[in-house]
Write an enzyme that holds these catalytic residues in place. Structure first.
Site, PDB file in Angstrom:
ATOM      1  N   GLU A  36       3.848  -1.291 -12.494  1.00  0.00           N
ATOM      2  CA  GLU A  36       2.729  -2.161 -12.826  1.00  0.00           C
ATOM      3  C   GLU A  36       3.070  -3.061 -14.010  1.00  0.00           C
ATOM      4  O   GLU A  36       3.885  -2.708 -14.861  1.00  0.00           O
ATOM      5  CB  GLU A  36       1.521  -1.287 -13.202  1.00  0.00           C
ATOM      6  CG  GLU A  36       0.941  -0.505 -12.034  1.00  0.00           C
ATOM      7  CD  GLU A  36      -0.045  -1.323 -11.225  1.00  0.00           C
ATOM      8  OE1 GLU A  36       0.286  -2.466 -10.842  1.00  0.00           O
ATOM      9  OE2 GLU A  36      -1.136  -0.787 -10.945  1.00  0.00           O
ATOM     10  N   HIS A  42       3.394  -6.471  -9.100  1.00  0.00           N
ATOM     11  CA  HIS A  42       4.045  -5.160  -9.108  1.00  0.00           C
ATOM     12  C   HIS A  42       4.933  -4.979  -7.877  1.00  0.00           C
ATOM     13  O   HIS A  42       4.716  -5.589  -6.830  1.00  0.00           O
ATOM     14  CB  HIS A  42       3.034  -4.007  -9.273  1.00  0.00           C
ATOM     15  CG  HIS A  42       2.199  -3.675  -8.084  1.00  0.00           C
ATOM     16  ND1 HIS A  42       0.829  -3.502  -8.155  1.00  0.00           N
ATOM     17  CD2 HIS A  42       2.509  -3.447  -6.786  1.00  0.00           C
ATOM     18  CE1 HIS A  42       0.368  -3.185  -6.965  1.00  0.00           C
ATOM     19  NE2 HIS A  42       1.360  -3.149  -6.118  1.00  0.00           N
TER      20      HIS A  42
HETATM   21  C1  GLP Z   1       0.805  -1.306  -3.061  1.00  0.00           C
HETATM   22  C2  GLP Z   1       2.164  -0.598  -2.944  1.00  0.00           C
HETATM   23  C3  GLP Z   1       3.295  -1.575  -2.984  1.00  0.00           C
HETATM   24  C4  GLP Z   1       2.940  -2.747  -2.085  1.00  0.00           C
HETATM   25  C5  GLP Z   1       1.844  -3.541  -2.742  1.00  0.00           C
HETATM   26  C6  GLP Z   1       1.302  -4.674  -1.891  1.00  0.00           C
HETATM   27  O1  GLP Z   1       0.031  -0.867  -4.109  1.00  0.00           O
HETATM   28  N1  GLP Z   1       2.391   0.417  -3.933  1.00  0.00           N
HETATM   29  O2  GLP Z   1       4.503  -0.937  -2.581  1.00  0.00           O
HETATM   30  O3  GLP Z   1       4.050  -3.577  -1.890  1.00  0.00           O
HETATM   31  O4  GLP Z   1       0.832  -2.712  -3.259  1.00  0.00           O
HETATM   32  O5  GLP Z   1       0.443  -4.178  -0.913  1.00  0.00           O
HETATM   33  P1  GLP Z   1      -0.087  -5.040   0.293  1.00  0.00           P
HETATM   34  O6  GLP Z   1       1.074  -5.259   1.182  1.00  0.00           O
HETATM   35  O7  GLP Z   1      -1.156  -4.196   0.913  1.00  0.00           O
HETATM   36  O8  GLP Z   1      -0.612  -6.321  -0.290  1.00  0.00           O
END
Ligand code: GLP
Length: 243
Positions: A143, A138
């Protein structure tokens, strides 16, 4: 898509921070799209470091964050608004008018999404969109599924995404909101330039699909292949499945 590999996430973050500081110097009215999550934590720390030393003048920059949880606002520690205040906005010279964020507490969520699209357009569009990527592919809160949304919309979060976000809610997945507001795929693809950051082996499958996979709503990030100016900045773990 341009692929850049880094020995570790620290070097990746400091490289991207330096580029952002340069971009603001070259265009003081830069319109930036910003992500949250664990991946950009080091990037924001580097940006604070530079800003505290006067390396960047944020007084004319505009920002638009990708997404926000429905039902959460400035006072909620789990909100992306709180994350952004602590990570960046409280530390740089920016007025509230310069900061674009979706309001997860808006009484009319559809109207809030439409307002956000208008605000981005009125700012002249996003010059540089920074993205993370979910382990399921995503971007923002777009999603995987049968279909994707083009514009800013209300998104229902998948179970794995709520689990991945539980860390911001004391490790309790049930406290992670079930819905979020998110820029859509077209909102993201309208940015003039996109930089996606991915770190850690947990992202290797998503990154392989992003770079080499077919375009599919099952891996929303694959649609970034349609954009002419995308750079994927990867650490060793995230780049593992690339040749
Ligand atoms: C989250 C955010 C995204 C983000 C992703 C990865 O749910 N909505 O914008 O890029 O998941 O998160 P992380 O960097 O904590 O792995």
């Amino acid at each position: 898509m341009k692929i850049e590999r880094f020995d570790n996430d620290e070097v990746l973050a400091s490289t991207l921070a330096t580029r952002l500081i340069d971009a603001i110097f070259l265009n003081p009215r830069l319109v930036l799209g910003l992500p949250t999550g664990r991946t950009p934590v080091a990037l924001y720390r580097e940006l604070r470091w530079h800003s505290q030393r006067g390396h960047a003048d944020w007084s004319q920059v505009r920002t638009f964050n990708l997404d926000e949880f429905v039902g959460l606002g400035a006072g909620d520690p789990g909100s992306y608004r709180s994350y952004m205040q602590a990570a960046l906005f409280d530390h740089v010279r920016m007025t509230p008018e310069q900061i674009g964020m979706l309001d997860g507490r808006a009484p009319n969520l559809a109207a809030e999404c439409a307002r956000y699209e208008r605000a981005i357009a009125q700012a002249g569009g996003i010059d540089l969109q920074i993205l993370g990527i979910g382990a399921n592919g995503h971007i923002g809160f777009n999603e995987p599924g049968d279909t994707l949304e083009a514009e800013t919309h209300v998104a229902e979060l998948r179970a794995e995404t709520r689990r991945a976000n539980a860390g911001w809610f004391g490790g309790d997945t049930t406290r992670v909101p079930s819905h979020a507001l998110s820029m859509g795929l077209a909102t993201i693809l309208r940015a003039r330039e996109i930089v996606l950051m991915a770190t850690g082996a947990g992202k290797q499958d998503a990154v392989a699909g992003l770079v080499n996979g077919q375009l599919t709503p099952r891996l929303p990030a694959s649609f970034l292949q349609l954009h002419p100016r995308v750079t994927a900045m990867l650490d060793r773990g995230a780049a593992q499945r690339l040749a």
